[in-house]
Write an enzyme that holds these catalytic residues in place. Structure first.
Site, PDB file in Angstrom:
ATOM      1  N   HIS A 109       7.719   5.784 -18.274  1.00  0.00           N
ATOM      2  CA  HIS A 109       7.068   4.515 -18.628  1.00  0.00           C
ATOM      3  C   HIS A 109       6.039   4.095 -17.578  1.00  0.00           C
ATOM      4  O   HIS A 109       6.128   4.491 -16.417  1.00  0.00           O
ATOM      5  CB  HIS A 109       8.125   3.422 -18.769  1.00  0.00           C
ATOM      6  N   GLU A 217      17.696   4.931 -18.861  1.00  0.00           N
ATOM      7  CA  GLU A 217      17.815   5.253 -17.440  1.00  0.00           C
ATOM      8  C   GLU A 217      19.282   5.300 -17.033  1.00  0.00           C
ATOM      9  O   GLU A 217      20.155   4.753 -17.730  1.00  0.00           O
ATOM     10  CB  GLU A 217      17.041   4.194 -16.623  1.00  0.00           C
TER      11      GLU A 217
END
Ligand SMILES: *[C@@H]1O[C@H](CO)[C@@H](O)[C@H](O)[C@H]1NC(C)=O
Ligand SMILES: *[C@@H]1O[C@H](CO)[C@@H](O)[C@H](O)[C@H]1NC(C)=O
Length: 375
Positions: A109, A217
């Site tokens: 990201h 994550e």
């Protein structure tokens, strides 16, 4: 049932049926990155400072065994010839049902508010205190959004893909995946969201990412790793899809203990297996994954790729060979571990020396408490 109805039913069933990988049923999938096609595979390529956008994503200029017939005049681009070679590997009489190749583009990201805060406070203080907070009154980093600088990284990717599509007819993705965390759903959209309208995408492969927990994550107690509710994601991106069983609330993250590295490794292998088995109804060899730094590290490890740390907004392509092999026993591991924190802002944060809690508040394991409110 009328014939037309039956035909319609069959058509609607076909994608899922095609997506299966029957030869791999009841087997373990073994992954190997295929070297020789991308710079990132080479041991002498330095990951630090590496930028996909200055080197055509790392695609090595070379010939492929299929060039002679496919491109006798030498008019095709490197990407077109590579795609043809990949098709050849996957198709026709060369196809061994137990082997499959996919081209994965693993992207991190764009910069999020949690990244900015980690730089602002320094990693030790970030880890032992600030990351457990929702924000600091100025910035919010629970399920962090991207910063303006992070969005620029996504616009850069958007422009670079378009340039490759225009100049080299680079193959379009056949499927898209995203972590459910907001920094990834936003990054995926800013990278690919306008491609359809601009005429870049084939009708059969629109930008409709599947949101999968497996790509999130590592689940440390950091509030940036606590995802928002499903309905929040849906409200922001109504056209995104969710993997089967995706719950309304985040039932995986814990405020008082962290996922272990071994658990994250196993989850990374499992999500890759789902992609290769076509669990979400996707088939096709060109796959875009929008994920995180730690998650990308674990995915590369599960693929057997050399470590290649991605800075924010970076993308790494990996040509993967997947083989269905004899069923292997699942590894066993401890899923969670305690995590020590300070109960108030630390007095020092010195890289390499760690974080020193203020005298009145000892380093303490977190106790179960209210979790991050769904932001
Ligand atoms: C909060 O953190 C941001 C970094 O994300 C920083 O720019 C800002 O100055 C901080 N605010 C306060 C009140 O310390
Ligand atoms: C998604 O991307 C498009 C194209 O860049 C943009 O116009 C839109 O605002 C984005 N949506 C969200 C919710 O970020």
């Amino acid at each position: 049932m009328k014939v037309a109805q039956l035909a319609a039913l069959l058509v609607s069933l076909t994608p899922a049926a095609l997506a299966d990988w029957p030869e791999a049923e009841g087997k373990t999938i073994r992954y190997t990155p295929v070297p020789g096609y991308f710079l990132q595979d080479k041991p002498d390529t330095d990951p630090s400072g590496f930028d996909y956008a200055s080197v055509n994503f790392g695609l090595i200029e070379r010939s492929y065994p299929t060039d002679k017939r496919f491109d006798p005049q030498g008019e095709r681009s490197q990407w077109e010839r590579f795609e043809h070679w990949l098709q050849y590997l996957n198709a026709g009489c060369n196809r061994d049902g137990g082997v499959q190749y996919k081209m994965l583009f693993i992207g991190r990201h764009g910069q999020g508010w949690h990244n900015a805060a980690e730089s602002f406070y320094g990693t030790p203080a970030w880890n032992c205190y600030w990351a457990e907070q929702q924000g600091n009154g100025t910035a919010i980093w629970a399920d962090a959004h991207t910063t303006p600088a992070g969005d620029l990284e996504s616009y850069k990717a958007n422009a670079y893909f378009k340039e490759r599509y225009d100049q080299d007819n680079m193959p379009r993705f056949s499927s898209y995946y995203s972590s459910p965390l907001t920094r990834c759903t936003i990054t995926a959209n800013l990278t690919f969201g306008d491609m359809e309208e601009a005429g870049y995408l084939p009708e059969e492969h629109p930008f409709v990412p599947v949101v999968k927990e497996g790509f999130r994550e590592g689940m440390t107690v950091h509030t940036c790793n606590h995802r928002s509710d499903r309905s929040y994601i849906e409200a922001m991106f109504p056209w995104y899809r969710f993997e089967a069983g995706f719950t309304e609330e985040d039932e995986l993250w814990r405020s008082y203990e962290s996922e272990t590295g071994e658990a994250h490794d196993a989850r990374s292998k499992a999500v890759l297996d789902e992609v290769f088995r076509g669990a979400d109804g996707d088939s096709g060899a060109w796959v875009s994954i929008t994920t995180h730094s730690g998650a990308a590290t674990r995915l590369l490890k599960a693929l057997g790729h050399r470590p290649f740390r991605l800075s924010t907004g970076q993308i790494i392509p990996v040509l993967v060979k997947a083989e269905a092999v004899e069923l292997q026993p699942e590894p066993t591991f401890v899923a969670h571990e305690p995590y020590s924190t300070c109960t108030s802002p630390p007095i020092t944060s010195i890289p390499g020396e760690g974080c020193v809690c203020s005298a009145t508040t000892a380093l303490s394991s977190l106790v179960p408490s209210a979790t991050a409110s769904g932001l």
